[in-house]
Motif scaffolding. Sequence first.
Motif, mmCIF file in Angstrom:
data_model
loop_
_atom_site.group_PDB
_atom_site.id
_atom_site.type_symbol
_atom_site.label_atom_id
_atom_site.label_comp_id
_atom_site.label_asym_id
_atom_site.label_seq_id
_atom_site.Cartn_x
_atom_site.Cartn_y
_atom_site.Cartn_z
ATOM 1 N N PRO A 143 29.486 -43.132 108.597
ATOM 2 C CA PRO A 143 29.459 -43.775 107.285
ATOM 3 C C PRO A 143 30.205 -42.971 106.208
ATOM 4 N N GLN A 144 30.720 -43.674 105.209
ATOM 5 C CA GLN A 144 31.461 -43.021 104.123
ATOM 6 C C GLN A 144 30.651 -41.944 103.421
ATOM 7 N N ASP A 145 29.354 -42.178 103.276
ATOM 8 C CA ASP A 145 28.533 -41.207 102.540
ATOM 9 C C ASP A 145 28.218 -39.959 103.367
ATOM 10 N N ALA A 146 28.746 -39.900 104.595
ATOM 11 C CA ALA A 146 28.581 -38.703 105.439
ATOM 12 C C ALA A 146 29.889 -37.930 105.580
ATOM 13 N N ILE A 147 30.924 -38.369 104.865
ATOM 14 C CA ILE A 147 32.242 -37.730 104.939
ATOM 15 C C ILE A 147 32.592 -37.174 103.566
ATOM 16 N N VAL A 148 32.948 -35.889 103.539
ATOM 17 C CA VAL A 148 33.348 -35.227 102.294
ATOM 18 C C VAL A 148 34.810 -34.829 102.420
ATOM 19 N N SER A 171 39.114 -31.327 94.870
ATOM 20 C CA SER A 171 38.128 -30.649 94.028
ATOM 21 C C SER A 171 36.909 -31.546 93.864
ATOM 22 N N ARG A 172 35.795 -30.953 93.497
ATOM 23 C CA ARG A 172 34.563 -31.724 93.309
ATOM 24 C C ARG A 172 34.761 -32.840 92.280
ATOM 25 N N THR A 173 35.506 -32.559 91.223
ATOM 26 C CA THR A 173 35.726 -33.587 90.191
ATOM 27 C C THR A 173 36.599 -34.720 90.719
ATOM 28 N N ALA A 174 37.553 -34.412 91.568
ATOM 29 C CA ALA A 174 38.396 -35.459 92.151
ATOM 30 C C ALA A 174 37.636 -36.264 93.196
ATOM 31 N N ARG A 175 36.737 -35.605 93.947
ATOM 32 C CA ARG A 175 35.982 -36.301 95.006
ATOM 33 C C ARG A 175 35.120 -37.428 94.456
ATOM 34 N N LYS A 176 34.654 -37.301 93.228
ATOM 35 C CA LYS A 176 33.787 -38.350 92.675
ATOM 36 C C LYS A 176 34.541 -39.660 92.436
ATOM 37 N N HIS A 177 35.877 -39.601 92.500
ATOM 38 C CA HIS A 177 36.679 -40.807 92.311
ATOM 39 C C HIS A 177 37.084 -41.457 93.639
ATOM 40 N N THR A 178 36.551 -40.943 94.748
ATOM 41 C CA THR A 178 36.835 -41.521 96.054
ATOM 42 C C THR A 178 35.615 -42.343 96.491
ATOM 43 N N ASP A 179 35.779 -43.037 97.591
ATOM 44 C CA ASP A 179 34.666 -43.812 98.163
ATOM 45 C C ASP A 179 33.810 -42.975 99.103
ATOM 46 N N PHE A 180 34.105 -41.671 99.183
ATOM 47 C CA PHE A 180 33.403 -40.800 100.107
ATOM 48 C C PHE A 180 32.393 -39.933 99.364
ATOM 49 N N ALA A 181 31.630 -39.157 100.120
ATOM 50 C CA ALA A 181 30.595 -38.291 99.527
ATOM 51 C C ALA A 181 31.241 -37.212 98.667
ATOM 52 N N VAL A 182 30.515 -36.786 97.621
ATOM 53 C CA VAL A 182 31.002 -35.733 96.744
ATOM 54 C C VAL A 182 30.695 -34.374 97.368
ATOM 55 N N ALA A 183 29.515 -34.250 97.942
ATOM 56 C CA ALA A 183 29.110 -33.002 98.623
ATOM 57 C C ALA A 183 27.889 -33.288 99.466
#
Length: 111
Positions: A89-94, A99-111
Amino acid sequence: MDRIKQYQQLVEQVLTQYLELNYANADVHNEPIFNHETGQYVVMSSGWQGARRIHGCLLHLKIQDGKIWIERDGTEGGIANELLAVGIPQDAIVLGFYSRTARKHTDFAVA
């Protein structure tokens, strides 16, 4: 089967296909470095392209805190898409290479 063991198997399954890659115009091969104890999964490329030495990390994934972190992705299509295709699942992929700030703009997990 618990989730971590399932992730280990699926990550190995996906990465193993990169061991058979044939490179055009280069004598390069890929080697696996898989360690279940540390949760590290690496595919290293090495060889020659003419007189130029090729040696580097094609892929580096790690399983940490119940998620699959993609630390390096040198593929054309994106390893995250391949992980999704095998049922992770998407929420299991980081996307650890962002960067952490950029990750929040993806459909994947932040951390």
